[in-house]
Design an enzyme around this catalytic site. Sequence first.
Site, PDB file in Angstrom:
ATOM      1  N   ASP A 138       0.809  -1.217   0.000  1.00  0.00           N
ATOM      2  CA  ASP A 138       0.000   0.000   0.000  1.00  0.00           C
ATOM      3  C   ASP A 138       0.845   1.271   0.000  1.00  0.00           C
ATOM      4  OD1 ASP A 138       0.872  -0.474   2.589  1.00  0.00           O
ATOM      5  OD2 ASP A 138      -1.071  -0.175   3.537  1.00  0.00           O
ATOM      6  N   ASN A 139       1.862   1.359   0.849  1.00  0.00           N
ATOM      7  CA  ASN A 139       2.672   2.576   0.895  1.00  0.00           C
ATOM      8  C   ASN A 139       3.479   2.755  -0.388  1.00  0.00           C
ATOM      9  OD1 ASN A 139       2.160   3.722   3.618  1.00  0.00           O
ATOM     10  ND2 ASN A 139       2.965   1.767   4.311  1.00  0.00           N
TER      11      ASN A 139
END
Length: 373
Positions: free
Chosen positions: A131-132
């Site tokens: 996600d990051n």
Amino acid sequence: HLGRRQRAGQRRVRLASAGQDLSASFTVTKWAWLTEHEPEAARAVKAVRLPHDYLTERLTGEGTTDRGDVSGTGWWASGTEAYDEEILARVALDPALLPRVVRPGEVAGTVRDGHGLPFSKGTLVAAGTGDNAAAALGLGLRPGVPVMSLGTSGTAYAVSQRRPADPTGTVAGFADARGDWLPLACTLNCTLAVDRVASLLGLDREAVEPGTDVTLLPFLDGERTPNLPHSSGLLHGLRHDTTAGQLLQAAYDGAVHSLLGALDLVLDADADPSAPLLLIGGGARGTAWQQTVRRLSGRPVQIPEARELVALGAAAQAAGLLTGEDAAAVARRWNTAAGPVLDAVERDEATLNRITGVLSDAAPLLERDAASR
């Protein structure tokens, strides 16, 4: 019950190999727990996949992963960009159970026929990522641009062309989704902790008031930055004339103080200290969060209008796969980081120093609290 020198030596090995100190949140430590506590389940495992790896394999029938997500497992060595045979041997994990690591821009496979998939057979499938890393890709981040993500937990990161290895263990030396690195530090207590304080006080989360010397360390669920996993919240400097709104502002100050401390460790020494700080995540829409970050950082703060940055990163990765372009360049062409910029204000050194002093003075108390748990 290892001796201190032996533990320190092993920690140096972990940092040199994986680029990060391995905490309980990494996949390798979870696997080690499984083999110790549920050995029959571990012996029955046919393959080990992260969630997005499972989706890729469901689409293509091939076991693949990407360097961004695999760098968070703890069994991938950032120095060699390959699985770490020594760590795998220590946790008794057969490397044959792990997926192939796909390089940035490489096709992970094609959609297979049948299996109830709503895609045409032969459609190209990209590697995906975490996600990051996807949010960084969705922003089209250039090296050195600082990002602060305000969610239930808070993260601070920046793309770097140098492989990170933080000796304090605070910064995780993750890889990004396009061939560089994504040093990242995480705090557990961010919007959820501040919202809890607002709820206890019966206030709207924006009902902050200035003008206080009260300090609130909002470590409601322990904390990773600073590394106090068993600590609890601490309130200092409460007086008869302290208002509820001032207490709420103190909670914001405490949370942002932790994130800025993490950001200082994330950024390279040659990073531009005047560059706008990109503020993303749910909290980035809140005025109180914006103004607290602005006041305590002393930086201009930019709030991208694009909200689904992780999805935009995935879309940019897919577009880059089709066109042969750098996915981050695709995102920059889409202007995904565009948004209002709040000018820099003078950094509130008095508040920062007060919180640092309380945290230092309270360290023995927080450590006793941890020991009691």
